[in-house]
Every structure is written in structure tokens, then in C-alpha cells.
Motif scaffolding. Structure first.
Motif, PDB file in Angstrom:
ATOM      1  N   SER A  10       0.861  -1.183   0.000  1.00 42.02           N
ATOM      2  CA  SER A  10       0.000   0.000   0.000  1.00 42.02           C
ATOM      3  C   SER A  10       0.896   1.232   0.000  1.00 42.02           C
ATOM      4  N   LYS A  11       0.693   2.122  -0.965  1.00 50.44           N
ATOM      5  CA  LYS A  11       1.594   3.258  -1.167  1.00 50.44           C
ATOM      6  C   LYS A  11       1.574   4.249  -0.008  1.00 50.44           C
ATOM      7  N   GLY A  12       2.687   4.943   0.120  1.00 47.42           N
ATOM      8  CA  GLY A  12       2.821   5.942   1.168  1.00 47.42           C
ATOM      9  C   GLY A  12       4.113   5.742   1.936  1.00 47.42           C
ATOM     10  N   ILE A  13       4.512   6.751   2.690  1.00 52.45           N
ATOM     11  CA  ILE A  13       5.748   6.701   3.484  1.00 52.45           C
ATOM     12  C   ILE A  13       5.422   7.067   4.916  1.00 52.45           C
ATOM     13  N   ALA A  14       5.957   6.293   5.840  1.00 46.63           N
ATOM     14  CA  ALA A  14       5.736   6.558   7.262  1.00 46.63           C
ATOM     15  C   ALA A  14       7.057   6.482   8.010  1.00 46.63           C
ATOM     16  N   GLU A 183       4.717 -12.054   7.036  1.00 43.36           N
ATOM     17  CA  GLU A 183       4.088 -12.855   5.994  1.00 43.36           C
ATOM     18  C   GLU A 183       3.210 -11.952   5.119  1.00 43.36           C
ATOM     19  N   GLY A 184       2.348 -12.564   4.317  1.00 44.52           N
ATOM     20  CA  GLY A 184       1.399 -11.798   3.525  1.00 44.52           C
ATOM     21  C   GLY A 184       1.852 -11.550   2.096  1.00 44.52           C
ATOM     22  N   SER A 185       0.913 -11.092   1.291  1.00 46.92           N
ATOM     23  CA  SER A 185       1.179 -10.800  -0.112  1.00 46.92           C
ATOM     24  C   SER A 185       0.413  -9.543  -0.512  1.00 46.92           C
ATOM     25  N   LYS A 186       0.699  -9.028  -1.690  1.00 50.06           N
ATOM     26  CA  LYS A 186       0.065  -7.804  -2.172  1.00 50.06           C
ATOM     27  C   LYS A 186      -1.430  -8.005  -2.404  1.00 50.06           C
ATOM     28  N   SER A 187      -1.840  -9.270  -2.618  1.00 46.05           N
ATOM     29  CA  SER A 187      -3.249  -9.551  -2.915  1.00 46.05           C
ATOM     30  C   SER A 187      -4.024 -10.065  -1.702  1.00 46.05           C
ATOM     31  N   SER A 188      -3.412 -10.060  -0.507  1.00 49.25           N
ATOM     32  CA  SER A 188      -4.105 -10.530   0.693  1.00 49.25           C
ATOM     33  C   SER A 188      -5.214  -9.552   1.079  1.00 49.25           C
ATOM     34  N   HIS A 189      -6.175 -10.036   1.870  1.00 44.60           N
ATOM     35  CA  HIS A 189      -7.276  -9.173   2.325  1.00 44.60           C
ATOM     36  C   HIS A 189      -6.744  -7.946   3.059  1.00 44.60           C
ATOM     37  N   SER A 190      -5.739  -8.146   3.905  1.00 40.12           N
ATOM     38  CA  SER A 190      -5.209  -7.031   4.692  1.00 40.12           C
ATOM     39  C   SER A 190      -4.552  -5.988   3.797  1.00 40.12           C
ATOM     40  N   ALA A 191      -3.846  -6.442   2.757  1.00 40.63           N
ATOM     41  CA  ALA A 191      -3.206  -5.503   1.828  1.00 40.63           C
ATOM     42  C   ALA A 191      -4.256  -4.701   1.068  1.00 40.63           C
ATOM     43  N   ILE A 192      -5.311  -5.373   0.623  1.00 41.13           N
ATOM     44  CA  ILE A 192      -6.392  -4.691  -0.106  1.00 41.13           C
ATOM     45  C   ILE A 192      -7.061  -3.653   0.791  1.00 41.13           C
ATOM     46  N   LEU A 193      -7.312  -4.034   2.048  1.00 41.64           N
ATOM     47  CA  LEU A 193      -7.938  -3.105   2.992  1.00 41.64           C
ATOM     48  C   LEU A 193      -7.022  -1.912   3.258  1.00 41.64           C
ATOM     49  N   ALA A 194      -5.714  -2.170   3.383  1.00 41.76           N
ATOM     50  CA  ALA A 194      -4.762  -1.078   3.631  1.00 41.76           C
ATOM     51  C   ALA A 194      -4.802  -0.062   2.494  1.00 41.76           C
ATOM     52  N   ARG A 195      -4.848  -0.555   1.267  1.00 43.06           N
ATOM     53  CA  ARG A 195      -4.910   0.358   0.114  1.00 43.06           C
ATOM     54  C   ARG A 195      -6.200   1.160   0.118  1.00 43.06           C
ATOM     55  N   MET A 197      -7.971   1.968   2.702  1.00 43.78           N
ATOM     56  CA  MET A 197      -7.975   2.893   3.823  1.00 43.78           C
ATOM     57  C   MET A 197      -6.864   3.935   3.750  1.00 43.78           C
ATOM     58  N   GLY A 198      -5.922   3.737   2.821  1.00 46.28           N
ATOM     59  CA  GLY A 198      -4.840   4.709   2.670  1.00 46.28           C
ATOM     60  C   GLY A 198      -3.762   4.590   3.730  1.00 46.28           C
ATOM     61  N   ILE A 199      -3.522   3.372   4.245  1.00 43.65           N
ATOM     62  CA  ILE A 199      -2.469   3.146   5.236  1.00 43.65           C
ATOM     63  C   ILE A 199      -1.266   2.512   4.536  1.00 43.65           C
ATOM     64  N   PRO A 200      -0.079   3.146   4.567  1.00 44.27           N
ATOM     65  CA  PRO A 200       1.107   2.552   3.935  1.00 44.27           C
ATOM     66  C   PRO A 200       1.408   1.178   4.542  1.00 44.27           C
ATOM     67  N   ALA A 201       1.852   0.242   3.709  1.00 39.68           N
ATOM     68  CA  ALA A 201       2.117  -1.108   4.218  1.00 39.68           C
ATOM     69  C   ALA A 201       3.199  -1.801   3.406  1.00 39.68           C
ATOM     70  N   VAL A 202       4.043  -2.549   4.124  1.00 42.36           N
ATOM     71  CA  VAL A 202       5.023  -3.443   3.507  1.00 42.36           C
ATOM     72  C   VAL A 202       4.811  -4.819   4.114  1.00 42.36           C
ATOM     73  N   VAL A 203       4.667  -5.827   3.271  1.00 41.01           N
ATOM     74  CA  VAL A 203       4.424  -7.184   3.745  1.00 41.01           C
ATOM     75  C   VAL A 203       5.523  -8.106   3.220  1.00 41.01           C
ATOM     76  N   GLY A 204       5.495  -9.371   3.709  1.00 42.55           N
ATOM     77  CA  GLY A 204       6.405 -10.381   3.187  1.00 42.55           C
ATOM     78  C   GLY A 204       7.869 -10.156   3.502  1.00 42.55           C
TER      79      GLY A 204
END
Length: 543
Positions: A10-14, A183-195, A197-204
Motif C-alpha cells: 500500500s503506497k505511502g511513506i511513514a 508474511e502476507g502478499s500484495k493480494s491478501s485481504h489485509s493488503a487490499i484493505l490497507a490500500r 484505507m490509505g495506510i502505507p504497508a510493507v508485507v512479506g
């Protein structure tokens, strides 16, 4: 300072300090109990509390991320009440004299493993959901095992082995700068929700995750997937500038509301939104979409325990058409099968469901269901600008059979004196190599093409798009895929019909100019990507 490399989800910098969430698997104690009935009562109370919490989360998620992304919590409630899963926990307590926490953990692991080994993609996806509901039960049994997300006292960056959808959707953007997971991937439910909601995220992050510690300062770059541990002052300053630039960019995008997606040399594109439920129209309107390019009608079936009636569907379609105020709404007929299963459809087990009974094949095989949906759709056409789209087409005969059924419904409605717009558009999805190769003939039968790049890429490259072990081979920019798209676009242009893109690559701005050049005039993307894509189109200058 150290740079860790993960997947930008999910894009963004924190920039901030880490709150390391408890890994519940490392804290479950196995105990022998004496009072079985008391333990079963504890379990029932935890189940009741969990169901109440999930209902509350669902209501909250509806407002924050729309129906399509919220449906997962209704599925969690159903799984929690499943007799096989819940019965396995009760049996472990009764027969093995296990404490409830361990019995839940054990059942969760067993069922998760069972789901992960299934051939069906949709059922494999339920593995993480079982873990989610197991953790919820365990935390309601022992509050000491809470993950800490409910009691954040200051803004932070959340770090966890993995985050469940229910944990992600409850995050407060004011308190969670970003999150990183092992863990996780770009297509996981949490990644989709992060995008969404606009919350930056790095997974895996995998084993690199073990280098993170509670309270450590990190920089999370959701654009690149980099996580910088204990950055030096120069790096911190550099990323603060990047962060300000990203925020400024998001604010500038909002200024594009009310403008048109027109290239510098005068080519106008239609930038539409993909939705899965009538309530998702809010996101489309909020992001100033030109219309709805893909309404995935199958979600009306997936969130029900029986076939939705003609009246239920009619109300849903009518609502979207009315709310879009005369803007075009393209509704795809039900695309079930493969990774989208509904139990009451009773589809046979298939070794390769992606190549089996799915989408239009189900509709033509079960014409009673298809005619019900067609009646609801065509009735709704009286309330807005409707276009109906049919998925997974491989032959001209299929299209002609569909058109025959459409005419039957129109004749029946005319006899019944039920109003409808006789001029609604009919289109097909170009998502199989067969439809591309026959696109010159298919174009003579319909009003438009919508290219579904997700499945077209999968079938062209023979790469399962749900298989993470070969995900690097799934490339929507592959020359073979781009040639397929160009061939379909040329056939559409020759026949005088319009062509759009509704797959994930519609939002890939590195392909936007290519799409404009080959004659694509409509792009449909997730609502949050509409303004970014409009900006990309406005910057194109084709001499």
C-alpha cells in the motif's frame, strides 16, 4: 542503519517507532482441565463475544471500505458457527480434556492446513480466515493474549507476523502510521484493505522481520517495499521530504475532481470505477469516477445463502443506476466458479476450476438463473444508462445464444407492460485467447469490448494468478499479453465499437499511453485509483 526488503502492498511513506504485536502462537499453553462443562461454557461465552465483535466490525467496515471489502467478516461469522469447526473444538475439550485456548488453536491449525491443501482457489483462501477467527476466540478466552492494537496510546508503526483482515479494518489512521508484516502478499485481504484505507504497508519481510524490535525507529516505504531500520539523520531528512512530496501529490490529485481525462493532443478517455456492491457507489462518487466500468454482480450471490431473487437484484441494480445520475453503469453478469464459490450452487468438484464450469458457462447451463438476472437487469435499465457485459466468452455461438435470451426477456417484459430502456448496450469481456483470436467476428455482434487483463494474462501465459510461488511469472506487461490486447482493440476499431480495460493493469500508468495509442477509450479501476489515472492521461502528448 539497515535496509530490509519486502513487498510494497500500500503506497505511502511513514516514519515512526515500532509497536511489535504479540505472536499468539508462541504463548498458547497446553493444559489438562478437570471441569469439562465449565470449559465448554467459557468457550461458548467467547464465541458469543466474538460474534458480537464481528458484527460490530462489519458495520464499521461498511462505512470505511464498502460492502465488497466488508463481506469477509460475514464469512468469519459463518465459519465461527460452522458445526465441523466448532464441533472439533468441543470434542477436543470433552475427549482430550484440553483447555479451551489450546483446543481452539489446535482446531485452527488443523482446519487451516486442510483448506490450504484444497484444489479450489477460493477454499484455499479460507485458510487465513480460520486462523483469524481462531485468534479472535483465543483472545476472548484470555485477554492477556490481546495483540495491543485496541490499546495504542500514541501514533505508531505496527509490526506483526501477519495481520488478519479484522485487525486491519479496525486500525485508526490517526494512531497507525503504517504496518509491516513477516508474511502476507500484495493480494491478501489485509493488503487490499490497507490500500482502500490509505495506510502505507510493507508485507512479506520473511526472516528479515526478526531484526525488528519493539520501540525501534523505522521508515516504511510502501511504494518500494523498503523498510529502513534505525535510519541515520540524512536518510530521515530525505524520507521526510519524500513523505511531504507524497502528501502534496495526494492533495493535488483532489484538484482534478471535475476535470476530464483528455490527453494534450485532445484524446478523451473515460475513467470509471470497479465496484462489488451498491454501497461502493459512495467511493466511486467520492473519487469523481466518470461512471461504473465494472459492477461485479456475483457478490450479490456470494453474500447470500440462497439465490437472490429477481426483485432483490432489481433493487440493487436500480440503486446503482439512480445514484450514478445518468452516467454509464456496466454490470457484469454473474461470474461465479473458479475462485468464487457459493455452496448452494452445488458446482461439481473440478481438478482445474479456472478452466471449468464458470461465468457464462454456468449461465448458459442454468438458464433459469440467467433469465432471472437478465430480467432484473433489463428492468433496471429504465432508471439510468445501463450496459450489460458477459464474461468468459470463447465463441460467436455463445454471444448469439445470449442475445437470443436477451430478446426473449425484452419480449416478455413488453407483453407484461414492464418499462425498460430498449437501447441499453451489450458487451463482452475479452479475457480468453479464444475471444482475442475471434475478436473480429465477435465485434460484429456487440456494442463494446471490455478487456479483463487478469484472466487474459493468466490464460495467455498459463500462469495461475493465485499461485504465489510463480507470481513473478504473472506479468500483465508481457509482450504476448500486450499483443493480445492490441489485436482485440484493432478488431473493435474496425467494427466501429468502443473498447475498455477493466483488469488490474488498467491502473498501471506505465501502460496508459500504450492503451491510448491502440484505441482503448475507457479504463475501469478501483475507486481510489481514478484521480491518479486521470492525471496520467492528462499528461500524455501523442504527436
Amino acid at each position: 542503519m539497515k535496509i530490509l526488503h519486502g513487498i510494497g502492498a500500500s503506497k505511502g511513506i511513514a516514519i515512526g517507532k515500532i509497536t511489535l504485536c504479540l505472536n499468539i502462537d508462541n504463548h498458547i499453553e497446553k493444559k489438562t482441565i478437570i471441569d469439562v462443562e465449565a470449559e465448554l461454557a467459557r468457550l461458548d461465552e467467547a464465541k458469543k463475544t466474538s460474534v458480537e465483535a464481528l458484527n460490530a466490525i462489519y458495520a464499521k467496515a461498511l462505512k470505511r471500505v464498502g460492502e465488497a471489502n466488508s463481506m469477509i467478516f460475514q464469512i468469519h461469522i459463518m465459519m465461527l458457527q460452522d458445526e465441523d469447526f466448532y464441533g472439533a473444538i468441543q470434542t477436543a475439550i470433552r475427549e482430550e480434556k484440553l483447555n479451551a485456548e489450546y483446543a481452539v488453536w489446535q482446531a485452527g491449525q488443523q482446519f487451516s492446513e486442510m483448506f490450504s491443501q484444497m484444489d479450489d482457489e477460493y477454499m484455499r483462501g479460507r485458510a487465513s480466515d480460520v486462523i483469524d477467527i481462531s485468534k479472535r476466540l483465543i483472545r476472548n478466552l484470555d485477554t492477556r493474549l490481546a495483540n495491543g492494537l485496541d490499546s495504542l496510546s500514541s501514533p505508531t508503526i505496527v509490526a506483526a507476523a501477519d495481520l488478519m483482515p479484522s485487525e486491519t479494518v479496525q486500525m485508526d489512521k490517526e494512531m497507525v502510521y503504517a504496518f509491516v508484516t513477516q508474511e502476507g502478499s500484495k493480494s491478501s485481504h489485509s493488503a487490499i484493505l490497507a490500500r482502500t484505507m490509505g495506510i502505507p504497508a510493507v508485507v512479506g519481510l520473511a526472516d528479515q522481520f526478526n531484526e525488528l524490535s519493539d520501540g525501534a525507529e523505522i521508515i516504511v516505504d510502501g511504494n518500494t517495499g523498503d523498510v529502513i531500520l534505525e535510519p541515520d539523520e540524512a536518510t530521515r531528512t530525505d524520507y521526510r521530504a519524500k513523505q511531504e512530496e507524497f502528501i502534496k501529490h495526494q492533495q493535488e490529485l483532489k484538484l482534478l475532481k471535475g476535470t476530464k481525462a483528455i490527453t494534450k493532443n485532445g484524446v478523451e478517455m473515460e475513467i470509471n470505477a470497479n465496484i462489488g456492491h451498491p454501497e461502493d457507489v459512495d467511493l466511486a462518487l467520492e473519487n469523481d469516477a466518470d461512471g461504473i466500468g465494472l459492477f461485479r454482480s456475483e457478490f450479490l450471490y456470494m453474500e447470500s445463502n440462497q439465490f437472490p431473487s429477481e426483485e432483490e437484484q432489481f433493487i440493487a441494480y436500480k440503486t446503482v443506476l439512480e445514484r450514478m445520475g445518468g452516467k454509464r453503469v456496466i454490470i457484469r453478469t454473474l461470474d461465479l466458479g473458479a475462485d468464487k464459490q457459493v455452496p448452494y450452487l452445488n458446482l461439481p468438484h473440478e481438478e482445474n476450476p479456472a478452466l471449468g464450469l464458470r461465468a457464462i458457462r454456468i449461465c448458459l447451463d442454468r438458464q433459469d438463473l440467467f433469465l432471472t438476472q437478465l430480467r432484473a437487469l433489463i428492468r433496471a435499465s429504465a432508471y439510468g444508462k445501463l450496459a450489460i457485459m458477459f464474461p468468459m466468452i470463447i465463441s460467436v455461438d455463445e454471444v448469439r445464444q445470449i442475445k437470443g435470451l436477451v430478446e426473449k426477456v425484452k419480449n416478455d417484459l413488453t407483453k407484461e407492460k414492464i418499462p425498460f430502456d430498449p437501447h441499453f448496450e451489450i458487451g463482452i469481456m475479452i479475457e480468453t485467447p479464444a475471444s482475442v483470436m475471434l475478436s473480429d467476428e465477435l465485434a460484429k455482434e456487440v456494442d463494446f469490448f471490455s478487456i479483463g487483463t487478469n484472466d487474459l494474462t493468466q490464460y495467455t501465459l498459463a500462469v495461475d494468478r493465485m499461485n504465489h510461488s510463480i507470481s513473478k511469472l504473472f506479468d500483465s506487461r508481457h509482450p504476448a499479453v500486450l499483443r493480445m490486447i492490441e489485436m482485440a482493440a484493432q478488431s473493435a476499431k474496425k467494427a466501429g465499437i468502443w473498447v475498455g480495460i477493466c483488469g488490474e493493469s488498467a491502473a498501471d500508468t506505465s501502460l496508459t499511453e500504450f492503451y491510448v495509442k491502440i484505441g482503448v477509450r475507457e479504463l475501469s479501476v478501483t475507486p481510489s485509483a481514478v484521480l491518479e489515472l486521470r492525471r496520467a492521461v492528462q499528461q500524455i502528448d501523442i504527436k
